[in-house]
Enzyme design. Structure first.
Site, PDB file in Angstrom:
ATOM      1  N   ARG A 258       0.827  -1.204   0.000  1.00 48.07           N
ATOM      2  CA  ARG A 258       0.000   0.000   0.000  1.00 48.07           C
ATOM      3  C   ARG A 258       0.864   1.257   0.000  1.00 48.07           C
ATOM      4  O   ARG A 258       1.818   1.345   0.780  1.00 48.07           O
ATOM      5  CB  ARG A 258      -0.921   0.017   1.230  1.00 48.07           C
ATOM      6  N   ARG A 273       1.740   1.160  10.368  1.00 51.15           N
ATOM      7  CA  ARG A 273       1.304   1.502   9.008  1.00 51.15           C
ATOM      8  C   ARG A 273       2.517   1.483   8.080  1.00 51.15           C
ATOM      9  O   ARG A 273       3.311   2.402   8.088  1.00 51.15           O
ATOM     10  CB  ARG A 273       0.639   2.873   9.003  1.00 51.15           C
ATOM     11  N   GLU A 347      -7.457  -0.124  14.821  1.00 47.67           N
ATOM     12  CA  GLU A 347      -7.999  -1.117  13.893  1.00 47.67           C
ATOM     13  C   GLU A 347      -6.975  -2.177  13.533  1.00 47.67           C
ATOM     14  O   GLU A 347      -5.864  -1.860  13.114  1.00 47.67           O
ATOM     15  CB  GLU A 347      -8.477  -0.448  12.606  1.00 47.67           C
ATOM     16  N   SER A 350     -10.991  -5.874   9.606  1.00 49.27           N
ATOM     17  CA  SER A 350     -12.080  -5.165   8.941  1.00 49.27           C
ATOM     18  C   SER A 350     -12.965  -6.175   8.228  1.00 49.27           C
ATOM     19  O   SER A 350     -12.505  -6.847   7.299  1.00 49.27           O
ATOM     20  CB  SER A 350     -11.460  -4.188   7.943  1.00 49.27           C
ATOM     21  N   ARG A 388       1.106  -5.200  11.874  1.00 47.48           N
ATOM     22  CA  ARG A 388       0.255  -4.385  12.757  1.00 47.48           C
ATOM     23  C   ARG A 388      -0.153  -5.158  14.009  1.00 47.48           C
ATOM     24  O   ARG A 388      -0.130  -4.593  15.102  1.00 47.48           O
ATOM     25  CB  ARG A 388      -0.970  -3.857  12.035  1.00 47.48           C
TER      26      ARG A 388
HETATM   27  N1  LIG Z   1      -0.456   0.111   5.721  1.00 49.20           N
HETATM   28  C1  LIG Z   1      -0.704  -0.928   6.528  1.00 49.20           C
HETATM   29  N2  LIG Z   1       0.279  -1.398   7.332  1.00 49.20           N
HETATM   30  C2  LIG Z   1       0.061  -2.453   8.153  1.00 49.20           C
HETATM   31  N3  LIG Z   1      -1.117  -3.094   8.242  1.00 49.20           N
HETATM   32  C3  LIG Z   1      -2.123  -2.663   7.450  1.00 49.20           C
HETATM   33  C4  LIG Z   1      -1.983  -1.571   6.563  1.00 49.20           C
HETATM   34  N4  LIG Z   1      -3.178  -1.381   5.910  1.00 49.20           N
HETATM   35  C5  LIG Z   1      -4.013  -2.325   6.386  1.00 49.20           C
HETATM   36  N5  LIG Z   1      -3.392  -3.092   7.303  1.00 49.20           N
HETATM   37  C6  LIG Z   1      -3.956  -4.234   8.032  1.00 49.20           C
HETATM   38  O1  LIG Z   1      -4.804  -4.952   7.151  1.00 49.20           O
HETATM   39  C7  LIG Z   1      -6.101  -5.034   7.718  1.00 49.20           C
HETATM   40  C8  LIG Z   1      -7.125  -5.082   6.614  1.00 49.20           C
HETATM   41  O2  LIG Z   1      -6.998  -3.931   5.800  1.00 49.20           O
HETATM   42  S1  LIG Z   1      -8.323  -3.238   5.349  1.00 49.20           S
HETATM   43  O3  LIG Z   1      -8.000  -2.381   4.272  1.00 49.20           O
HETATM   44  O4  LIG Z   1      -8.915  -2.653   6.509  1.00 49.20           O
HETATM   45  N6  LIG Z   1      -9.314  -4.390   4.856  1.00 49.20           N
HETATM   46  C9  LIG Z   1      -8.997  -5.302   3.915  1.00 49.20           C
HETATM   47  O5  LIG Z   1      -7.936  -5.283   3.318  1.00 49.20           O
HETATM   48  C10 LIG Z   1     -10.036  -6.391   3.701  1.00 49.20           C
HETATM   49  N7  LIG Z   1      -9.678  -7.184   2.549  1.00 49.20           N
HETATM   50  C11 LIG Z   1     -10.135  -7.249   4.956  1.00 49.20           C
HETATM   51  O6  LIG Z   1      -8.876  -7.753   5.322  1.00 49.20           O
HETATM   52  C12 LIG Z   1      -6.203  -3.808   8.593  1.00 49.20           C
HETATM   53  O7  LIG Z   1      -7.218  -3.957   9.573  1.00 49.20           O
HETATM   54  C13 LIG Z   1      -4.808  -3.782   9.205  1.00 49.20           C
HETATM   55  O8  LIG Z   1      -4.695  -4.742  10.246  1.00 49.20           O
END
Ligand SMILES: Nc1ncnc2c1ncn2[C@@H]1O[C@H](COS(=O)(=O)NC(=O)[C@@H](N)CO)[C@@H](O)[C@H]1O
Length: 419
Positions: A258, A273, A347, A350, A388
């Protein structure tokens, strides 16, 4: 994506959903385009029918009429093709508008513009009472040399990490443990690539709205997915699925990438993050029945809560607001885990129900019990995402001397009581 017939009959509901989700939509233009395209298609069908009728009667026609009939048939065919050509870009424009329409949100979702409108529905697990000032996860990592968070910056830039020693082992153990736990619940474990084609992001819903969040490899016409949900949504695209023995259930493991373009300055310290992480994803393709979807939503949530309970991490379940749940969601429950150093829940999971919004984009259909072909429902939830999850895990289980006592579920997997 919503069904055009639904939009025509429920224009106000679609307009309200757009307002509640802060999405600008122009339903006048969309419905005008729709009417134009439908009108043109009816005219094309009429012209085609005329040409076919002429052709059918050609053999028995009087010789002196044949020339005129031939001309009319040719003209009808030409007009139809001309209309069709002119419609192509209007149909594309209509589809582009449809892809940006929000799903109708769950009536029980708090209506509000962003996460500040989210509501805590349940809190589980007693908060730790340390009796000393708890260290944050970065201090614990530095004290135990469990990661290199500084050297790696000159190698890979910000929001990157490299775990070392027992913490490196723990991340892989956690992923394997989560994959096996979700598999034991009946989900097929599956590893999917993060390197996927642009269409997969359109079908899952990340595109067209969030390209800026996504890494692109232009030389290969590929993009890097931020979740296994992207590949899993497209795995069966175009198929008529057999759901007669129940839903398709996947426990998807993948690296996730991401750009965090919109997060400048947020969570810059440590592991919360980052640009690249790993995740076990729960994914469901089920019959298009609200009660069935709702039941799977509850099961996905319960499975994630089970993992957090096993990890002995206090958490709360959130009912996500219309403005925070995102375009395609019907309903979203986040789970937030307690982070002592922030004295806040953050969080970590999700859980989403999308009804047929994604299935319509991905063309995921099944034959229902009456033999009718329909779009399926899809759902997804985080099982476990690292690094995370390491933040609440390390911080909640720390001892005064800076060690970390492992939750019971992990002790046999890590060969000891302490990390
Ligand atoms: N940039 C990031 N760095 C670390 N962990 C992350 C990051 N973005 C998301 N996550 C983790 O990934 C989980 C799911 O991301 S989400 O966008 O909320 N949801 C999804 O991707 C859905 N597909 C359910 O998993 C988050 O709750 C968090 O635990």
């Amino acid at each position: 994506m919503l069904d055009l017939a639904f939009i025509r009959q429920n224009r106000d509901a679609v307009a309200l959903a757009a307002t509640q989700k802060n999405v600008a939509v122009d339903l006048d233009t969309l419905l005008a385009l729709d009417a134009e395209v439908r009108g043109a298609k009816a005219e094309i069908d009429r012209l085609r029918a005329e040409r076919n009728a002429i052709s059918a009667g050609f053999k028995t026609a009087a010789p002196e009429e044949k020339a005129e009939l031939g001309r009319r048939a040719k003209e009808a065919g030409a007009q139809a093709s001309e209309l069709e050509a002119g419609m192509a870009d209007k149909e594309q424009a209509l589809r582009d508008m449809l892809l940006k329409l929000p799903n109708i949100p769950y009536p029980g979702a708090p209506v509000g513009p962003d996460e500040n409108s989210n509501v805590v529905v349940r809190t589980e697990g007693a908060l730790p009472d340390f009796g000393f000032t708890p260290r944050d996860h970065v201090e614990l990592i530095e004290k135990n040399d469990w990661a290199d968070l500084s050297r790696i910056v000159q190698v890979a830039g910000s929001r990157q990490y490299c775990l070392k020693g027992r913490l490196a082992i723990l991340e892989t153990v956690l992923m394997s443990w989560a994959l096996q736990k979700i598999a034991a619940a009946g989900f097929t474990p599956i590893t999917v690539p993060a390197l996927v084609r642009e269409d997969a992001f359109v079908r899952q819903g990340q595109f067209p709205g969030h390209r800026e969040e996504t890494y692109q490899l232009p030389n290969d016409d590929l993009w890097l997915a931020g979740t296994a949900e992207v590949a899993l949504t497209s795995l069966h695209t175009g198929e008529i699925l057999d759901l007669s023995n129940g839903p398709i259930l996947y426990a998807g493991y993948s690296p996730c990438f991401r750009r965090e373009a919109g997060s400048a300055g947020r969570d810059v310290r440590g592991l919360l993050r980052v640009h690249q992480f790993v995740k076990v994803e729960q994914y469901v393709i089920c019959e298009a029945d609200e009660a069935v979807s709702a039941d799977w939503h509850a099961r996905l949530l319960a499975l994630a809560e089970e993992l957090l309970t096993d990890l002995e991490i206090p958490y709360q379940v959130i009912e996500t607001s219309t403005g925070d749940m995102g375009l395609g969601k019907y309903r979203m429950n986040d789970i937030e885990s307690w982070v002592p150093s922030l004295a806040k829940y953050r969080e970590t999971h999700s859980c989403s129900t999308l009804h047929d919004w994604q299935a319509r984009r991905a063309n995921l259909r099944y034959r229902d019990s009456e033999g009718k072909v329909r779009f399926a429902h899809t759902l997804n939830n985080t099982a476990l995402a690292s690094p995370r999850i390491l933040v609440p895990l390390l911080e909640n289980h720390q001892t005064e001397d800076g060690r970390v006592r492992l939750p019971k579920a992990l002790q046999p997997l890590m060969g000891g009581e302490y990390l």
